[in-house]
Design a protein around this motif. Structure first.
Motif, PDB file in Angstrom:
ATOM      1  N   GLU A 425     -31.114  49.324  23.326  1.00  5.56           N
ATOM      2  CA  GLU A 425     -30.709  50.218  24.405  1.00  5.56           C
ATOM      3  C   GLU A 425     -29.444  49.704  25.092  1.00  5.56           C
ATOM      4  N   MET A 426     -29.390  48.378  25.324  1.00  3.99           N
ATOM      5  CA  MET A 426     -28.217  47.815  25.986  1.00  3.99           C
ATOM      6  C   MET A 426     -26.995  47.873  25.081  1.00  3.99           C
ATOM      7  N   VAL A 427     -27.198  47.670  23.771  1.00  2.00           N
ATOM      8  CA  VAL A 427     -26.086  47.739  22.828  1.00  2.00           C
ATOM      9  C   VAL A 427     -25.473  49.138  22.831  1.00  2.00           C
ATOM     10  N   LEU A 428     -26.329  50.162  22.764  1.00  2.00           N
ATOM     11  CA  LEU A 428     -25.837  51.545  22.764  1.00  2.00           C
ATOM     12  C   LEU A 428     -25.191  51.891  24.102  1.00  2.00           C
ATOM     13  N   LYS A 429     -25.715  51.327  25.175  1.00  2.00           N
ATOM     14  CA  LYS A 429     -25.126  51.579  26.488  1.00  2.00           C
ATOM     15  C   LYS A 429     -23.730  50.958  26.567  1.00  2.00           C
ATOM     16  N   ASN A 430     -23.573  49.754  26.020  1.00  2.00           N
ATOM     17  CA  ASN A 430     -22.260  49.096  26.026  1.00  2.00           C
ATOM     18  C   ASN A 430     -21.234  49.873  25.212  1.00  2.00           C
ATOM     19  N   ILE A 431     -21.669  50.345  24.047  1.00  2.00           N
ATOM     20  CA  ILE A 431     -20.715  51.055  23.183  1.00  2.00           C
ATOM     21  C   ILE A 431     -20.334  52.393  23.809  1.00  2.00           C
ATOM     22  N   ASP A 432     -21.274  52.997  24.537  1.00  2.00           N
ATOM     23  CA  ASP A 432     -20.962  54.247  25.235  1.00  2.00           C
ATOM     24  C   ASP A 432     -19.925  53.991  26.335  1.00  2.00           C
ATOM     25  N   LYS A 433     -20.076  52.867  27.047  1.00  2.00           N
ATOM     26  CA  LYS A 433     -19.095  52.517  28.076  1.00  2.00           C
ATOM     27  C   LYS A 433     -17.722  52.284  27.453  1.00  2.00           C
ATOM     28  N   ALA A 434     -17.720  51.634  26.290  1.00  2.00           N
ATOM     29  CA  ALA A 434     -16.449  51.332  25.639  1.00  2.00           C
ATOM     30  C   ALA A 434     -15.707  52.609  25.260  1.00  2.00           C
ATOM     31  N   VAL A 435     -16.439  53.604  24.737  1.00  2.00           N
ATOM     32  CA  VAL A 435     -15.810  54.869  24.361  1.00  2.00           C
ATOM     33  C   VAL A 435     -15.237  55.565  25.593  1.00  2.00           C
ATOM     34  N   TYR A 436     -16.018  55.597  26.680  1.00  2.00           N
ATOM     35  CA  TYR A 436     -15.529  56.246  27.894  1.00  2.00           C
ATOM     36  C   TYR A 436     -14.282  55.528  28.427  1.00  2.00           C
ATOM     37  N   HIS A 437     -14.245  54.208  28.278  1.00  2.00           N
ATOM     38  CA  HIS A 437     -13.065  53.465  28.716  1.00  2.00           C
ATOM     39  C   HIS A 437     -11.847  53.882  27.894  1.00  2.00           C
ATOM     40  N   SER A 438     -12.031  54.040  26.571  1.00  2.00           N
ATOM     41  CA  SER A 438     -10.927  54.504  25.720  1.00  2.00           C
ATOM     42  C   SER A 438     -10.483  55.905  26.128  1.00  2.00           C
ATOM     43  N   LYS A 439     -11.450  56.772  26.424  1.00  2.00           N
ATOM     44  CA  LYS A 439     -11.129  58.145  26.830  1.00  2.00           C
ATOM     45  C   LYS A 439     -10.336  58.160  28.138  1.00  2.00           C
ATOM     46  N   ASN A 440     -10.770  57.326  29.074  1.00  2.00           N
ATOM     47  CA  ASN A 440     -10.173  57.354  30.407  1.00  2.00           C
ATOM     48  C   ASN A 440      -8.854  56.600  30.487  1.00  2.00           C
ATOM     49  N   ASN A 441      -8.492  55.907  29.434  1.00  2.00           N
ATOM     50  CA  ASN A 441      -7.253  55.129  29.426  1.00  2.00           C
ATOM     51  C   ASN A 441      -6.261  55.621  28.386  1.00  2.00           C
TER      52      ASN A 441
END
Length: 449
Positions: A425-441
């Motif tokens: 669950e934490m791994v998938l949560k981290n990767i989701d954060k990473a994608v959103y960071h790419s989107k927002n930057n």
């Protein structure tokens, strides 16, 4: 006087021996076909049972998490408990009871029945529940226990526990759903069958839920597992027994009609081969359909979840990497060029990924325009090289649709993990954060967490 066998007598003896051999071969094939049919029926039964059980459990999980969200929005106000529990249980007939246990002490139940209430039970102190409580808190995830006999009323039920934590990630209690065994068993295709079911109890061994197999000599037993959260249910089904008595009568008839037997055996053997090939082909097609995305012809989310379960339940210490791909402005492509163009882009993107990953990597469509890549025994440095290849390939590829060139980019999130130290669950949560960071930057980039 020395006995001498004539050539004609010898020929008759040989013919009789061959006849006996052919007859036995025939009944051996009959038994093989019988076993093959049992295996086919077992496979269909296993799929039906697994689907029903997991659907019921998934529905319970969704209802329990929904209840937690509603209850949490009230600040876990005890006054709101009954109304919210009644509302949730009205939409899920599988749930028999909902409980609230701050710090593991059960304080609220719905419906509340004084003669068999669990109120006052401290799960931390109960000898028969201690390991299950520790398992749920340690994993920080929802756990399924049972079926077990409830301490308050000895009903055979299973328990779904959702641990809750405060803002400092400190354990603060449980939201619990209980379901009587009958809520599920009544929906299973088990009528007129001899079977047994065993369930998981972390505070003991496998518990026999139900067993109506009176005599194991009445037929062969087929055993299969049904995966449930943090465990398995073990099903044993007794198949019908091969009727030797009826076959003995048939043998006598076959001794009389030898020539017919030869011809019949040939037909049966050929039919058995065709049937076996058909079943194997059907099984292969079924497995392919279950684990393949219909549009892109790559693996789907179901297959990737199986990979994650295998990785996180293995005892192998290794570092793996997961990358998440989200095609930028995909909705705009659909709105501008139509959904057919969007479908074509998804197929081409999947092809680009396949052409730029390694043989051991696994790519799957996660949903919509999202794709996920699992890289076994791969550090983040090497994983980033793979992701850059895909990023460059997408940038350099002219997506053509009806003579129009569509330029696309992709946002990528990347993370590395070890199953011994991390939770899925934490791994998938981290990767989701990473994608959103790419989107927002600015998109068209890789973010590593």
């Amino acid at each position: 006087m020395k006995l001498k066998i004539t050539p004609s007598s010898f020929a008759i003896v040989i013919s009789l021996l061959l006849t006996l051999l052919v007859v036995e071969m025939f009944f051996l094939n009959e038994k093989k076909q019988f076993e093959l049919l049992n295996k086919k029926n077992d496979l269909v039964f296993e799929q039906d049972v697994s689907k029903i059980i997991n659907n019921e459990i998934n529905n319970m999980i969704i209802s329990l998490k929904t209840f937690d969200l509603l209850f949490k929005s009230t600040g876990y106000n005890p006054i709101e408990f009954n109304a919210l529990a009644k509302e949730v249980m009205a939409t899920n007939s599988s749930i028999s009871e909902l409980q609230f246990a701050p710090q593991g002490l059960i304080q609220l139940t719905y419906p509340h029945l004084e003669h068999n209430s669990a109120i006052g039970h401290d799960l931390n102190q109960l000898e028969k529940r201690g390991k299950g409580v520790l398992l749920s808190v340690k994993n920080q995830s929802l756990t399924l226990i049972g079926p077990v006999k409830l301490i308050q009323n000895n009903r055979l039920s299973f328990i779904l526990r959702l641990p809750i934590f405060n803002e400092k990630s400190k354990f603060s209690g449980f939201i619990i759903a209980i379901s009587d065994l009958g809520n599920i068993s009544n929906k299973l295709p088990l009528k007129h069958l001899s079977y047994s079911i065993q369930g998981f109890d972390p505070d003991g061994q496998m518990l026999t839920i139900f067993d109506n197999i009176i005599d194991k000599k009445n037929g062969p037993i087929s055993v299969f597992n049904v995966p449930v959260p943090n465990g398995n249910w073990l099903f044993s089904i007794q198949n019908s027994k091969h009727d030797e008595r009826m076959h003995s009568i048939a043998r006598i008839i076959l001794y009389i009609i030898v020539l017919v037997s030869f011809f019949y055996i040939y037909k049966r053997e050929r039919q058995l081969l065709l049937t076996n090939n058909h079943i194997n082909d059907a099984n292969n097609i079924l497995k392919l359909a279950i684990f393949t995305d219909e549009l892109t012809n790559i693996y789907n989310r179901r297959y990737m979840n199986n990979i994650f379960r295998q990785v996180f339940f293995s005892n192998i210490t290794a570092t793996h990497s997961i990358a998440f791909f989200d095609i930028d402005h995909f909705k705009k492509v659909n709105d501008t060029y139509g959904h057919d163009a969007g479908d074509e882009i998804l197929k081409v993107f999947a092809s680009i990924c396949l052409n730029n990953i390694r043989a051991a990597d696994v790519i799957a469509r996660w949903g919509g325009e999202e794709f996920i890549l699992f890289m076994e025994k791969t550090s983040s440095i090497h994983a980033k090289d793979v992701c850059y290849r895909i990023l460059r390939a997408v940038n350099q590829h002219p997506f053509l649709y009806n003579g129009q060139v569509i330029h696309l980019t992709v946002s990528i999130g990347l993370t590395s993990f070890s199953p011994q130290n991390d939770q899925i669950e934490m791994v998938l949560k981290n990767i989701d954060k990473a994608v959103y960071h790419s989107k927002n930057n600015g998109r068209n980039r890789i973010t590593t967490i």
